[in-house]
Design a protein around this motif. Structure first.
Motif, PDB file in Angstrom:
ATOM      1  N   UNK A  25       0.819  -1.207   0.000  1.00  0.00           N
ATOM      2  CA  UNK A  25       0.000   0.000   0.000  1.00  0.00           C
ATOM      3  C   UNK A  25       0.860   1.267   0.000  1.00  0.00           C
ATOM      4  N   UNK A  26       1.885   1.321   0.846  1.00  0.00           N
ATOM      5  CA  UNK A  26       2.665   2.551   0.976  1.00  0.00           C
ATOM      6  C   UNK A  26       3.620   2.791  -0.183  1.00  0.00           C
ATOM      7  N   UNK A  27       4.024   1.733  -0.872  1.00  0.00           N
ATOM      8  CA  UNK A  27       4.983   1.911  -1.959  1.00  0.00           C
ATOM      9  C   UNK A  27       4.336   1.841  -3.333  1.00  0.00           C
ATOM     10  N   UNK A  77      13.953  -7.320   5.318  1.00  0.00           N
ATOM     11  CA  UNK A  77      13.602  -6.412   4.230  1.00  0.00           C
ATOM     12  C   UNK A  77      14.891  -5.998   3.532  1.00  0.00           C
ATOM     13  N   UNK A  78      14.848  -6.024   2.198  1.00  0.00           N
ATOM     14  CA  UNK A  78      15.977  -5.590   1.383  1.00  0.00           C
ATOM     15  C   UNK A  78      15.463  -4.615   0.337  1.00  0.00           C
ATOM     16  N   UNK A  79      16.156  -3.492   0.181  1.00  0.00           N
ATOM     17  CA  UNK A  79      15.824  -2.535  -0.874  1.00  0.00           C
ATOM     18  C   UNK A  79      16.993  -2.541  -1.845  1.00  0.00           C
ATOM     19  N   UNK A  80      16.654  -2.761  -3.114  1.00  0.00           N
ATOM     20  CA  UNK A  80      17.657  -2.883  -4.162  1.00  0.00           C
ATOM     21  C   UNK A  80      17.388  -1.796  -5.198  1.00  0.00           C
ATOM     22  N   UNK A  81      18.438  -1.053  -5.548  1.00  0.00           N
ATOM     23  CA  UNK A  81      18.248   0.038  -6.508  1.00  0.00           C
ATOM     24  C   UNK A  81      18.270  -0.491  -7.940  1.00  0.00           C
ATOM     25  N   UNK A  82      18.082   0.397  -8.890  1.00  0.00           N
ATOM     26  CA  UNK A  82      17.980  -0.018 -10.292  1.00  0.00           C
ATOM     27  C   UNK A  82      19.301  -0.528 -10.861  1.00  0.00           C
ATOM     28  N   UNK A  83      20.406  -0.306 -10.152  1.00  0.00           N
ATOM     29  CA  UNK A  83      21.709  -0.824 -10.576  1.00  0.00           C
ATOM     30  C   UNK A  83      22.050  -2.131  -9.855  1.00  0.00           C
ATOM     31  N   UNK A  84      21.060  -2.723  -9.197  1.00  0.00           N
ATOM     32  CA  UNK A  84      21.203  -4.000  -8.476  1.00  0.00           C
ATOM     33  C   UNK A  84      22.074  -3.912  -7.226  1.00  0.00           C
ATOM     34  N   UNK A  85      22.168  -2.733  -6.635  1.00  0.00           N
ATOM     35  CA  UNK A  85      22.888  -2.575  -5.375  1.00  0.00           C
ATOM     36  C   UNK A  85      21.908  -2.613  -4.218  1.00  0.00           C
ATOM     37  N   UNK A  86      22.288  -3.294  -3.153  1.00  0.00           N
ATOM     38  CA  UNK A  86      21.480  -3.296  -1.943  1.00  0.00           C
ATOM     39  C   UNK A  86      21.709  -1.954  -1.252  1.00  0.00           C
ATOM     40  N   UNK A  87      20.646  -1.189  -1.061  1.00  0.00           N
ATOM     41  CA  UNK A  87      20.774   0.115  -0.412  1.00  0.00           C
ATOM     42  C   UNK A  87      20.205   0.092   1.005  1.00  0.00           C
ATOM     43  N   UNK A  88      19.514  -0.986   1.353  1.00  0.00           N
ATOM     44  CA  UNK A  88      18.955  -1.127   2.708  1.00  0.00           C
ATOM     45  C   UNK A  88      18.779  -2.608   2.990  1.00  0.00           C
ATOM     46  N   UNK A 126      11.563   4.790   3.488  1.00  0.00           N
ATOM     47  CA  UNK A 126      12.432   5.941   3.201  1.00  0.00           C
ATOM     48  C   UNK A 126      13.553   5.529   2.244  1.00  0.00           C
ATOM     49  N   UNK A 127      14.166   4.364   2.480  1.00  0.00           N
ATOM     50  CA  UNK A 127      15.245   3.885   1.607  1.00  0.00           C
ATOM     51  C   UNK A 127      14.715   3.623   0.199  1.00  0.00           C
ATOM     52  N   UNK A 128      13.512   3.067   0.089  1.00  0.00           N
ATOM     53  CA  UNK A 128      12.923   2.792  -1.226  1.00  0.00           C
ATOM     54  C   UNK A 128      12.642   4.093  -1.978  1.00  0.00           C
ATOM     55  N   UNK A 129      12.122   5.071  -1.272  1.00  0.00           N
ATOM     56  CA  UNK A 129      11.812   6.345  -1.915  1.00  0.00           C
ATOM     57  C   UNK A 129      13.067   7.111  -2.332  1.00  0.00           C
TER      58      UNK A 129
END
Length: 165
Positions: free
Chosen positions: A68-70, A130-141, A159-162
């Motif tokens: 819902x939030x994302x 929970x894992x947040x992965x950016x568009x370059x395939x790096x784990x950012x969270x 926050x990390x996803x946004x």
């Protein structure tokens, strides 16, 4: 090494810990139609919400909240991973009104769980994380929830996803 408990009991996690700043490990899991999926099947920002089982209150709440939030974050996909059978995941999505939610089952060979260090050896379930992965395939969270029956830190993950690109 990550230390977690489940209902207060120490749990052994199999696999290597994944931390922010590393390339996201690839994996193979099954979608609701039994098709194999990998990390590379999803582009952009990926929020991987790991739950022991969708059929529990905390897992249900976690899956709903992230979806819902994302939903309004451009170029982002929320992927919920558990060892629930694909049929059970599909049933849960329908009854939860989240027919478009992405759920992947790791029941077959625990490929995701081993790659991300979340297999609870004693229970053959995945540890809440929970894992947040950016568009370059790096784990950012990355968050491994210390007590498996607790909620993750939703605010930090969102926050990390946004903030991810």
């Amino acid at each position: 090494m990550v230390e977690v408990t489940f209902k207060g009991n120490p749990i052994t996690l199999l696999g290597d810990e994944v931390m922010a700043g590393v390339k996201a490990p690839n994996f193979t899991a099954l979608d609701n139609s039994l098709a194999e999926k990998t990390l590379n099947d999803y582009q952009g920002i990926r929020i991987i919400s790991v739950v022991p089982s969708l059929d529990t209150g905390v897992c249900d709440a976690q899956t709903r909240r992230f979806n819902e939030e994302l939903a309004t974050v451009d170029n982002a996909t929320v992927i919920t991973v558990s060892v629930d059978l694909p049929f059970a995941q599909k049933r849960w999505c329908g009854s939860a009104g989240l027919e478009h939610a992405v759920t992947l089952s790791d029941h077959r060979d625990l490929s995701f769980g081993k790659a991300y260090g979340v297999v609870m050896e004693e229970l053959r379930l995945l540890a809440r994380s929970v894992f947040v992965i950016d568009s370059a395939d790096n784990v950012v969270y990355a968050e491994y929830v210390k007590e498996g029956t607790d909620h993750p830190d939703y605010e930090k993950a969102i926050e990390a996803a946004k903030a991810a690109e």
